[in-house]
Design a protein around this motif. Structure first.
Motif, PDB file in Angstrom:
ATOM      1  N   UNK A   1      40.117 -44.236 -61.879  1.00 41.22           N
ATOM      2  CA  UNK A   1      38.778 -44.610 -62.037  1.00 41.22           C
ATOM      3  C   UNK A   1      38.173 -44.763 -60.584  1.00 41.22           C
ATOM      4  N   UNK A   2      38.779 -45.386 -59.736  1.00 38.04           N
ATOM      5  CA  UNK A   2      38.430 -45.714 -58.222  1.00 38.04           C
ATOM      6  C   UNK A   2      38.163 -44.129 -57.655  1.00 38.04           C
ATOM      7  N   UNK A   3      39.463 -43.479 -57.728  1.00 34.92           N
ATOM      8  CA  UNK A   3      39.450 -41.894 -57.223  1.00 34.92           C
ATOM      9  C   UNK A   3      38.323 -41.153 -57.762  1.00 34.92           C
ATOM     10  N   UNK A   4      37.817 -41.183 -58.957  1.00 37.28           N
ATOM     11  CA  UNK A   4      36.715 -40.654 -59.708  1.00 37.28           C
ATOM     12  C   UNK A   4      35.501 -41.120 -59.015  1.00 37.28           C
ATOM     13  N   UNK A   5      35.291 -42.390 -58.578  1.00 37.99           N
ATOM     14  CA  UNK A   5      34.095 -43.001 -57.945  1.00 37.99           C
ATOM     15  C   UNK A   5      34.061 -42.357 -56.627  1.00 37.99           C
ATOM     16  N   UNK A   6      35.369 -42.405 -55.733  1.00 40.97           N
ATOM     17  CA  UNK A   6      35.306 -42.000 -54.496  1.00 40.97           C
ATOM     18  C   UNK A   6      34.800 -40.557 -54.353  1.00 40.97           C
ATOM     19  N   UNK A   7      35.374 -39.614 -55.480  1.00 41.21           N
ATOM     20  CA  UNK A   7      34.833 -38.192 -55.427  1.00 41.21           C
ATOM     21  C   UNK A   7      33.291 -38.131 -55.593  1.00 41.21           C
ATOM     22  N   UNK A   8      32.803 -38.923 -56.519  1.00 42.88           N
ATOM     23  CA  UNK A   8      31.475 -38.768 -57.083  1.00 42.88           C
ATOM     24  C   UNK A   8      30.543 -39.214 -55.807  1.00 42.88           C
TER      25      UNK A   8
END
Length: 81
Positions: free
Chosen positions: A68-75
């Motif tokens: 989820x953190x990785x997704x937030x970073x990408x977003x």
């Protein structure tokens, strides 16, 4: 705690096929949690994420939270571009 504050702090990343193995293998230390998350998701073997944990100060994140953190970073990158 704000996401940017979490991601900018030093972190310890534990990787392994299960939590016991990850703790036995020990931590990889990173200057920022963001770098640790990117390493876990972009460079580490997928099987090692099963037992992964990320420690940032007193906070601990499990495999699903790391994703989820990785997704937030990408977003955030897309928003900033």
């Amino acid at each position: 705690m704000k996401l940017t504050h979490i991601l900018n702090n030093p972190a310890e990343l534990y990787l392994g096929s299960d939590a016991t193995t990850a703790m036995t293998l020990g931590a990889r230390r990173f200057g920022s949690a963001a770098k640790a998350v990117r390493f876990a998701m972009e460079q580490a073997a997928p099987v090692s994420l099963r037992g992964a944990s990320l420690r940032v100060g007193t906070l601990t994140f499990g495999p699903h939270q790391i994703r989820a953190l990785h997704d937030q970073i990408a977003k955030a990158r897309l928003t900033l571009s």
